[in-house]
Design a protein around this motif. Structure first.
Motif, PDB file in Angstrom:
ATOM      1  N   LEU A 172       0.799  -1.227   0.000  1.00  0.00           N
ATOM      2  CA  LEU A 172       0.000   0.000   0.000  1.00  0.00           C
ATOM      3  C   LEU A 172       0.833   1.280   0.000  1.00  0.00           C
ATOM      4  O   LEU A 172       0.398   2.298  -0.544  1.00  0.00           O
ATOM      5  CB  LEU A 172      -0.925   0.015   1.230  1.00  0.00           C
ATOM      6  CG  LEU A 172      -2.050  -1.032   1.251  1.00  0.00           C
ATOM      7  CD1 LEU A 172      -2.909  -0.850   2.483  1.00  0.00           C
ATOM      8  CD2 LEU A 172      -2.914  -0.897  -0.007  1.00  0.00           C
ATOM      9  N   LEU A 173       2.031   1.238   0.607  1.00  0.00           N
ATOM     10  CA  LEU A 173       2.810   2.482   0.694  1.00  0.00           C
ATOM     11  C   LEU A 173       3.095   3.100  -0.677  1.00  0.00           C
ATOM     12  O   LEU A 173       2.928   4.310  -0.865  1.00  0.00           O
ATOM     13  CB  LEU A 173       4.112   2.231   1.462  1.00  0.00           C
ATOM     14  CG  LEU A 173       3.954   2.147   2.995  1.00  0.00           C
ATOM     15  CD1 LEU A 173       5.282   1.837   3.659  1.00  0.00           C
ATOM     16  CD2 LEU A 173       3.392   3.454   3.550  1.00  0.00           C
ATOM     17  N   LEU A 175       1.337   2.822  -3.380  1.00  0.00           N
ATOM     18  CA  LEU A 175       0.069   3.322  -3.933  1.00  0.00           C
ATOM     19  C   LEU A 175      -0.337   4.627  -3.249  1.00  0.00           C
ATOM     20  O   LEU A 175      -0.831   5.566  -3.893  1.00  0.00           O
ATOM     21  CB  LEU A 175      -1.024   2.265  -3.756  1.00  0.00           C
ATOM     22  CG  LEU A 175      -0.794   0.938  -4.498  1.00  0.00           C
ATOM     23  CD1 LEU A 175      -1.914  -0.031  -4.201  1.00  0.00           C
ATOM     24  CD2 LEU A 175      -0.707   1.198  -5.995  1.00  0.00           C
ATOM     25  N   ILE A 176      -0.136   4.691  -1.926  1.00  0.00           N
ATOM     26  CA  ILE A 176      -0.505   5.911  -1.205  1.00  0.00           C
ATOM     27  C   ILE A 176       0.361   7.086  -1.676  1.00  0.00           C
ATOM     28  O   ILE A 176      -0.115   8.209  -1.867  1.00  0.00           O
ATOM     29  CB  ILE A 176      -0.347   5.687   0.313  1.00  0.00           C
ATOM     30  CG1 ILE A 176      -1.373   4.648   0.793  1.00  0.00           C
ATOM     31  CG2 ILE A 176      -0.499   6.984   1.076  1.00  0.00           C
ATOM     32  CD1 ILE A 176      -1.198   4.229   2.229  1.00  0.00           C
ATOM     33  N   ALA A 177       1.656   6.810  -1.900  1.00  0.00           N
ATOM     34  CA  ALA A 177       2.545   7.893  -2.353  1.00  0.00           C
ATOM     35  C   ALA A 177       2.125   8.421  -3.721  1.00  0.00           C
ATOM     36  O   ALA A 177       2.095   9.630  -3.966  1.00  0.00           O
ATOM     37  CB  ALA A 177       3.984   7.389  -2.402  1.00  0.00           C
ATOM     38  N   GLY A 179      -0.876   8.289  -5.033  1.00  0.00           N
ATOM     39  CA  GLY A 179      -2.142   9.026  -4.883  1.00  0.00           C
ATOM     40  C   GLY A 179      -1.931  10.422  -4.327  1.00  0.00           C
ATOM     41  O   GLY A 179      -2.570  11.389  -4.745  1.00  0.00           O
ATOM     42  N   ALA A 180      -0.987  10.544  -3.368  1.00  0.00           N
ATOM     43  CA  ALA A 180      -0.724  11.862  -2.793  1.00  0.00           C
ATOM     44  C   ALA A 180      -0.138  12.820  -3.823  1.00  0.00           C
ATOM     45  O   ALA A 180      -0.490  13.999  -3.890  1.00  0.00           O
ATOM     46  CB  ALA A 180       0.234  11.711  -1.603  1.00  0.00           C
TER      47      ALA A 180
END
Length: 439
Positions: A172-173, A175-177, A179-180
């Motif tokens: 997930l990390l 993907l979160i980066a 998205g941000a």
């Protein structure tokens, strides 16, 4: 900077590609902690490194998933002792092969089957959750035997939870980066466009009268050229020696003719195409033999050839470059002739044809008024009574002891017979009024 320094830098560089990280871990055991700490190292390699149960690798994995200020601390853990002065490192024992852990690299078609490893209890081909297992061992190892019986169930639950958490974080990390970053970009674009929209009022629509537009006349379509282009036909001819079956000369001749046809249509036939045609005929000689190449040569340059430029290019090669296994030495160049008796008449052209007018041997089926035999450049003697050699003209006489030749064929006149053969293969026939024999 030495080569080893370059390798160490790549082991820690997040931009290093997966294959190189795997190669470093495989061939430089001393750099495996740097590979374990690299944020770009893919999960399968992390698991394989964790399976090695190396303290330095385990520490790198702990730092990877927890910042130093958040590392879990076990009660009663002793302060780390200062490291002794560096001594020459002993030669490391051979490390297990990482490919034995069953890592599937990007681009591999099948997983790499691991080999049994006496250091692991897992079944062959099953990867342990290496990163989490190593982290668990590093955290729980300081507890020792104190309270082991009381805390065992709770510690097992914590280890299982951390294993799942590590895997989820690893996925997930990134993907979160991403998205941000996308959200930040959209926000900046929105901030820039908002003032412009507020400052410029929308113009009032002007009242205009629209006149019907005239539909444009359809442009005439250019005729499409069917079949391959000149370049495609050229490429097909260049590949012919490797693609031919050596069984159908006419089919191979069509590849030459296709290039000539496209060259005529597009006015694109060049000397390069002529040279290529000659080279391919010679390549067919090497690939399929002299008789086969000779037949292709005849189809391209002989009677009935459809393309003058191609016929000129191939016909200009002559026939001296063929390998004559049975040459007619000292022969006269002749096209039509007869035996001194006039009973055998022969023609030499793209094929050899001889007719026996009167004979006592049994005529082949369908033969009347004499028997004609035919020898082709790529076929042996056979009856050809549908195309009898004419006997109305008075051809030149081939005296006894003389030999006539033309192209690929030759005949020798003897008192007992007329003997004719293919100079490339040696196949032939003896003809007389009393017998015929094929050899």
């Amino acid at each position: 900077m030495t080569e080893h320094d370059d390798v160490r830098r790549m082991a820690s560089d997040p931009a290093t590609d997966w294959d190189i990280l795997h190669w470093i871990a495989e061939n430089h055991p001393e750099l495996r902690p740097e590979v374990a700490a690299n944020p770009s190292t893919y999960p399968e390699l992390l698991e394989a490194l964790a399976d090695l149960d190396d303290p330095a690798i385990n520490a790198a994995l702990m730092r990877r998933f927890w910042p130093e200020d958040e590392l879990p601390v076990t009660e009663g853990a002793a302060e780390p002792e200062p490291e002794p002065e560096s001594e020459p490192d002993p030669e490391p024992d051979p490390e297990p092969d990482l490919q034995e852990a069953g890592i599937l690299l990007p681009g591999d078609d099948q997983p790499r089957e691991p080999h049994p490893d006496p250091l692991h209890d897992d079944e062959p081909g099953v990867l342990a959750v290496g990163a989490t297992a190593a982290a668990d061992d590093a955290v729980d190892g300081a507890d020792g035997a104190d309270g082991a019986d009381e805390d065992a169930p709770e510690a097992g639950e914590q280890r299982r939870g951390r294993r799942v958490g590590f895997i989820v974080l690893a996925v997930l990390l990134p993907l979160i980066a991403v998205g941000a970053i996308l959200a930040l970009g959209l926000t900046l674009l929105g901030d820039r466009s908002t003032p412009a929209a507020e400052q410029s009022p929308a113009p009032e629509p002007e009242q205009t009268t629209t006149e019907p537009e005239e539909s444009p006349e359809p442009s005439p379509e250019e005729p499409e050229v069917e079949g391959p282009t000149v370049e495609e036909a050229r490429a097909a001819l260049q590949d012919l020696p490797e693609e031919t079956s050596c069984e159908d000369p006419a089919q191979d001749a069509e590849v030459f003719e296709l290039l000539a046809e496209r060259g005529d249509e597009e006015d694109a036939w060049t000397q390069e195409h002529a040279d290529l045609s000659q080279d391919v005929v010679e390549d067919l000689q090497d690939e399929c033999g002299d008789p086969y190449a000779a037949r292709v040569f005849q189809l391209l340059s002989g009677e009935g050839a459809e393309h003058d430029a191609l016929s000129t290019a191939v016909g200009g090669m002559g026939t001296d470059w063929f390998n004559y296994a049975y040459p007619a030495t000292g022969a006269r160049e002749m096209t039509t002739f007869s035996a001194p008796t006039g009973n055998v008449v022969c023609e030499l052209g793209e094929s050899l044809r001889c007719r026996v007018l009167d004979h006592s041997f049994e005529a082949p089926e369908g033969c009347e008024d004499g028997t004609t035999y035919r020898i082709s450049v790529d076929e042996g003697p056979e009856p050809d009574c549908e195309n009898q050699v004419s006997s109305e003209d008075e051809p030149e006489v081939l005296q006894y002891g003389q030999t006539a030749a033309n192209g690929f064929f030759a005949c020798a006149s003897f008192p007992s017979q007329m003997s004719c053969w293919n100079q490339l293969t040696g196949e032939g026939i003896n003809l007389s009024s009393t017998r015929n024999s094929i050899y």
